[in-house]
Motif scaffolding. Structure first.
Motif, PDB file in Angstrom:
ATOM      1  N   ARG A   1      16.870 -83.293  27.411  1.00 27.55           N
ATOM      2  CA  ARG A   1      17.516 -83.551  26.121  1.00 27.55           C
ATOM      3  C   ARG A   1      18.270 -82.320  25.633  1.00 27.55           C
ATOM      4  O   ARG A   1      19.368 -82.431  25.083  1.00 27.55           O
ATOM      5  CB  ARG A   1      16.467 -83.951  25.071  1.00 27.55           C
ATOM      6  N   ARG A   2      17.683 -81.141  25.826  1.00 31.06           N
ATOM      7  CA  ARG A   2      18.379 -79.912  25.412  1.00 31.06           C
ATOM      8  C   ARG A   2      19.645 -79.713  26.245  1.00 31.06           C
ATOM      9  O   ARG A   2      20.691 -79.297  25.714  1.00 31.06           O
ATOM     10  CB  ARG A   2      17.453 -78.710  25.563  1.00 31.06           C
ATOM     11  N   ALA A   3      19.565 -80.008  27.545  1.00 33.92           N
ATOM     12  CA  ALA A   3      20.759 -79.894  28.392  1.00 33.92           C
ATOM     13  C   ALA A   3      21.879 -80.788  27.869  1.00 33.92           C
ATOM     14  O   ALA A   3      23.043 -80.370  27.769  1.00 33.92           O
ATOM     15  CB  ALA A   3      20.408 -80.252  29.833  1.00 33.92           C
ATOM     16  N   LEU A   4      21.541 -82.013  27.518  1.00 35.11           N
ATOM     17  CA  LEU A   4      22.534 -82.932  26.954  1.00 35.11           C
ATOM     18  C   LEU A   4      23.096 -82.394  25.648  1.00 35.11           C
ATOM     19  O   LEU A   4      24.316 -82.425  25.414  1.00 35.11           O
ATOM     20  CB  LEU A   4      21.910 -84.307  26.743  1.00 35.11           C
ATOM     21  N   ASP A   5      22.229 -81.883  24.787  1.00 35.92           N
ATOM     22  CA  ASP A   5      22.670 -81.330  23.504  1.00 35.92           C
ATOM     23  C   ASP A   5      23.601 -80.143  23.686  1.00 35.92           C
ATOM     24  O   ASP A   5      24.506 -79.927  22.859  1.00 35.92           O
ATOM     25  CB  ASP A   5      21.462 -80.895  22.666  1.00 35.92           C
ATOM     26  N   GLU A   6      23.408 -79.393  24.780  1.00 37.66           N
ATOM     27  CA  GLU A   6      24.229 -78.210  25.035  1.00 37.66           C
ATOM     28  C   GLU A   6      25.522 -78.542  25.782  1.00 37.66           C
ATOM     29  O   GLU A   6      26.302 -77.652  26.110  1.00 37.66           O
ATOM     30  CB  GLU A   6      23.428 -77.171  25.835  1.00 37.66           C
ATOM     31  N   GLY A   7      25.738 -79.822  26.070  1.00 38.83           N
ATOM     32  CA  GLY A   7      26.995 -80.227  26.690  1.00 38.83           C
ATOM     33  C   GLY A   7      26.947 -80.413  28.185  1.00 38.83           C
ATOM     34  O   GLY A   7      27.981 -80.702  28.817  1.00 38.83           O
ATOM     35  N   ILE A   8      25.772 -80.253  28.806  1.00 34.80           N
ATOM     36  CA  ILE A   8      25.648 -80.501  30.243  1.00 34.80           C
ATOM     37  C   ILE A   8      25.706 -82.005  30.492  1.00 34.80           C
ATOM     38  O   ILE A   8      25.005 -82.785  29.850  1.00 34.80           O
ATOM     39  CB  ILE A   8      24.331 -79.915  30.784  1.00 34.80           C
ATOM     40  N   THR A   9      26.556 -82.411  31.424  1.00 33.51           N
ATOM     41  CA  THR A   9      26.663 -83.825  31.796  1.00 33.51           C
ATOM     42  C   THR A   9      26.274 -84.064  33.245  1.00 33.51           C
ATOM     43  O   THR A   9      26.169 -85.215  33.664  1.00 33.51           O
ATOM     44  CB  THR A   9      28.101 -84.338  31.596  1.00 33.51           C
ATOM     45  N   THR A  10      26.058 -83.008  34.012  1.00 31.18           N
ATOM     46  CA  THR A  10      25.815 -83.103  35.448  1.00 31.18           C
ATOM     47  C   THR A  10      24.357 -82.768  35.748  1.00 31.18           C
ATOM     48  O   THR A  10      23.868 -81.693  35.375  1.00 31.18           O
ATOM     49  CB  THR A  10      26.742 -82.140  36.215  1.00 31.18           C
TER      50      THR A  10
END
Length: 336
Positions: free
Chosen positions: A38-47
Motif C-alpha cells: 500500500r505504501r508503494a502504491l501511495d508513493e507512485g510505484i506501479t510496477t
C-alpha cells in the motif's frame, strides 16, 4: 515517480519497482507485507515484481491479495518461472513446455489476475532446448496470459539467442533482470551493450546489495540483530559475500558522499543504478513501509560526474565487475 520504457517496447514502468523476494510469505507477516505494498502504491510505484518460487508460491498470493482492489490497467505485474515449486517433482522446475504452461496458470491464480505484464525465465535451463522454451513463452503470450517476456541472469550469448528466437516467433523479449549495484557491476561489460543493441532493458535487483549499501553493517562488528544477515530465511547466505571487513570499510566511505548529495545511503545506491540509461527500473524490497518511502526518493535524482567519480574512488577494488560471474553463478542443471 518517474517512468521509463521497458526496453524498446511501448510499455512504461515506474523506474522504482517493488519486489517481494524474501520478505512476503516468509520474512514478514501478511499484514506488514500488505502495508508495504500500500505504501508503494501511495508513493507512485506501479510496477510489482515477484516469482512463483518466492516463499514457495506464497509471495505471489500475498501480492495478489494486496493488489486485488486496484485498477488492473494501472499496474504492471511481473512474475517468473524456473526454480522448483510444489513437492519438488522431476517436472516441478526448469523451462520445459510442461512446467511453463502449468506455472503460468498457477501464478495467475495466486496473483488474482487474468494476465501478467511480463513473464520472465528466472534462469537459463540447460536441460531444455531453447526452441521449446521460447515456443512455450510465445504461446503464453498468444493466449493472452502475458503481454511481454523477459529473462533473469542470462549471459549475453543466451540473451542474443533467446531474442533471435523471440523475433522469429513474433513475440517481444524486452527485459533482463540481473543483480546490479555499486558493488556488483558484472553486467556493464557484456550484458548492457548486448541489451542496448537488442532493445532490451534491465530491471535490476539488489541495488542496495541486500542492505549493505545502507551502511548498517560495520567492519569488525557483528551484524545488527534482526537484520537480513542474521535471518536464515531473509538471505543471510546471499548477503554474506558483501560482509568482508574491507568491503564494509569502503562502504562507510560513501556516507559523506551521500550527505553532500542530500541523500540517505540507500537513496544514493538506488539513484546510482538509475544513472545507467539501459536500466528501466530498480527493484526495491522492504520489511517496513518506511523503507519504501525512503527508497522512492531516489526517483528522478541525477548524480553529477564528480559524485560518480567519488563513489568509484571510495569503493576502489572491492567492486565485482568480472562479466564471467553471470555464467559462474548460473545453475548447471535444473534444481530438484
Amino acid at each position: 515517480m518517474d517512468f521509463r520504457h521497458l526496453g524498446n517496447s511501448g510499455l512504461k514502468i515506474s523506474e522504482i519497482a517493488y519486489g517481494n523476494w524474501i520478505t512476503h510469505g516468509s520474512q514478514v507477516e501478511a499484514d506488514v507485507a500488505t502495508a508495504c505494498v500500500r505504501r508503494a502504491l501511495d508513493e507512485g510505484i506501479t510496477t510489482f515484481d515477484t516469482a512463483d518460487v518466492y516463499a514457495n508460491t506464497a509471495a505471489e498470493s500475498v501480492l495478489g491479495a494486496a493488489l486485488k482492489d486496484e485498477r488492473r490497467e494501472s499496474l504492471e505485474i511481473f512474475t517468473k518461472v524456473y526454480w522448483p515449486t510444489g513437492p519438488l517433482g522431476h517436472n516441478d522446475s526448469g523451462l520445459s513446455r510442461k512446467h511453463i504452461m502449468e506455472s503460468i496458470n498457477g501464478s495467475l491464480r495466486r496473483l488474482q489476475t487474468d494476465y501478467v505484464d511480463l513473464y520472465q525465465a528466472h534462469r537459463f535451463d540447460t536441460e531444455t532446448p531453447l526452441e521449446e522454451t521460447m515456443q512455450a513463452f510465445a504461446d503464453v503470450v498468444r493466449a493472452g496470459k502475458a503481454l511481454y517476456i523477459g529473462v533473469s541472469e542470462w549471459t549475453a550469448e543466451q540473451l542474443r539467442a533467446g531474442h533471435a528466437l523471440a523475433q522469429e516467433l513474433g513475440v517481444q523479449l524486452i527485459s533482463s533482470q540481473p543483480q546490479y549495484s555499486m558493488l556488483w557491476r558484472v553486467i556493464e561489460t557484456e550484458i548492457v551493450p548486448t541489451s542496448e543493441e537488442l532493445g532490451i532493458g534491465q530491471i535490476v535487483w539488489s541495488p542496495i546489495a541486500q542492505g549493505v549499501l545502507t551502511g548498517k553493517y560495520l567492519p569488525g562488528q557483528a551484524p545488527p540483530e534482526g537484520s537480513r544477515a542474521t535471518d536464515s530465511k531473509g538471505g543471510a547466505d546471499f548477503v554474506a559475500r558483501f560482509l568482508e571487513d574491507d568491503v564494509l570499510e569502503r562502504v562507510q566511505r560513501l556516507k559523506p558522499i551521500a550527505d553532500d548529495a542530500g541523500l540517505s545511503m540507500a537513496q544514493l545506491a538506488v539513484a546510482w543504478v538509475l544513472q545507467n540509461d539501459n536500466v528501466s527500473a530498480a527493484i526495491i524490497g522492504a520489511s517496513r513501509p518506511e523503507q519504501v518511502s525512503d527508497n522512492v526518493k531516489a526517483s528522478g535524482v541525477r548524480l553529477e560526474a564528480d559524485v560518480l567519480k567519488a563513489i568509484d574512488d571510495a569503493l576502489g577494488d572491492v567492486v565485482v565487475s568480472d562479466p564471467a560471474m553471470t555464467a559462474r553463478n548460473a545453475p548447471a542443471k535444473r534444481p530438484s
